[in-house]
Design an enzyme around this catalytic site. Sequence first.
Site, PDB file in Angstrom:
ATOM      1  N   VAL A   7       0.860  -1.182   0.000  1.00  0.00           N
ATOM      2  CA  VAL A   7       0.000   0.000   0.000  1.00  0.00           C
ATOM      3  C   VAL A   7       0.898   1.233   0.000  1.00  0.00           C
ATOM      4  O   VAL A   7       1.488   1.580   1.019  1.00  0.00           O
ATOM      5  CB  VAL A   7      -0.948   0.013   1.213  1.00  0.00           C
ATOM      6  N   THR A  10       0.481   6.456  -3.665  1.00  0.00           N
ATOM      7  CA  THR A  10      -0.176   6.682  -4.944  1.00  0.00           C
ATOM      8  C   THR A  10      -0.900   5.442  -5.447  1.00  0.00           C
ATOM      9  O   THR A  10      -2.020   5.529  -5.926  1.00  0.00           O
ATOM     10  CB  THR A  10       0.861   7.123  -5.999  1.00  0.00           C
ATOM     11  N   ASN A  11      -0.239   4.283  -5.351  1.00  0.00           N
ATOM     12  CA  ASN A  11      -0.800   3.022  -5.849  1.00  0.00           C
ATOM     13  C   ASN A  11      -0.732   1.931  -4.794  1.00  0.00           C
ATOM     14  O   ASN A  11       0.141   1.945  -3.931  1.00  0.00           O
ATOM     15  CB  ASN A  11      -0.004   2.528  -7.069  1.00  0.00           C
ATOM     16  N   THR A  13       0.135  -1.815  -4.984  1.00  0.00           N
ATOM     17  CA  THR A  13       0.756  -2.735  -5.931  1.00  0.00           C
ATOM     18  C   THR A  13       0.592  -4.153  -5.420  1.00  0.00           C
ATOM     19  O   THR A  13       0.869  -4.438  -4.256  1.00  0.00           O
ATOM     20  CB  THR A  13       2.253  -2.406  -6.096  1.00  0.00           C
ATOM     21  N   ALA A 105       7.366   0.273   7.234  1.00  0.00           N
ATOM     22  CA  ALA A 105       7.357  -1.167   6.945  1.00  0.00           C
ATOM     23  C   ALA A 105       7.795  -1.451   5.518  1.00  0.00           C
ATOM     24  O   ALA A 105       8.482  -2.443   5.257  1.00  0.00           O
ATOM     25  CB  ALA A 105       5.966  -1.738   7.198  1.00  0.00           C
ATOM     26  N   ASP A 106       7.424  -0.574   4.580  1.00  0.00           N
ATOM     27  CA  ASP A 106       7.823  -0.782   3.188  1.00  0.00           C
ATOM     28  C   ASP A 106       9.338  -0.767   3.032  1.00  0.00           C
ATOM     29  O   ASP A 106       9.910  -1.572   2.297  1.00  0.00           O
ATOM     30  CB  ASP A 106       7.173   0.259   2.278  1.00  0.00           C
ATOM     31  N   ASP A 126      14.402   3.033  -3.705  1.00  0.00           N
ATOM     32  CA  ASP A 126      12.985   2.863  -3.998  1.00  0.00           C
ATOM     33  C   ASP A 126      12.482   4.163  -4.625  1.00  0.00           C
ATOM     34  O   ASP A 126      12.476   5.206  -3.988  1.00  0.00           O
ATOM     35  CB  ASP A 126      12.215   2.544  -2.721  1.00  0.00           C
ATOM     36  N   THR A 129       6.497   7.124  -4.668  1.00  0.00           N
ATOM     37  CA  THR A 129       6.042   8.509  -4.576  1.00  0.00           C
ATOM     38  C   THR A 129       7.155   9.371  -3.988  1.00  0.00           C
ATOM     39  O   THR A 129       7.412  10.476  -4.440  1.00  0.00           O
ATOM     40  CB  THR A 129       4.766   8.603  -3.718  1.00  0.00           C
TER      41      THR A 129
END
Length: 144
Positions: A7, A10-11, A13, A105-106, A126, A129
């Site tokens: 999550v 923007t998107n 995935t 977390a990402d 990465d 956004t």
Amino acid sequence: MLLTIDVGNTNITFGVFDRKKLVTTFRMTTKQLRTSDEYGVGILELIERNQLSGTDIRDVIIVPDVMHSLTNAILKYFEITPVIVGPGIKTGIRVVTENPKQIGADRIVDAAAAYALYGGPVLVLDFGTATTYDLVDGKGSFVA
């Protein structure tokens, strides 16, 4: 198969994995408000459009859990309790920054994946956004 859900700002995935092989990916916009039913039907439709079945999905992981309706969609439409990546989950990466709770977390998942694939030290870029740069040292510690 494993359904992974990232999550982003923007998107959202999605990736479907058969063991270590990435089978397919697809996206939804994050900004649009949806109910759990809309998420469930939408995800199932996208899975089926990629020549898979919802019954192929055996596990789900969500990074991070920021939407109650998305989690409920997985519970309702896949009958799977998703693994939620958040503080305290064991990834094999030690976070040794000044304030570990500030690391999303990402970024931890990105670092864990890069370290698993390439060992350390490894620099993770990465271009989402926001562009982030993270460093995992040779001992598997997230240092920056």
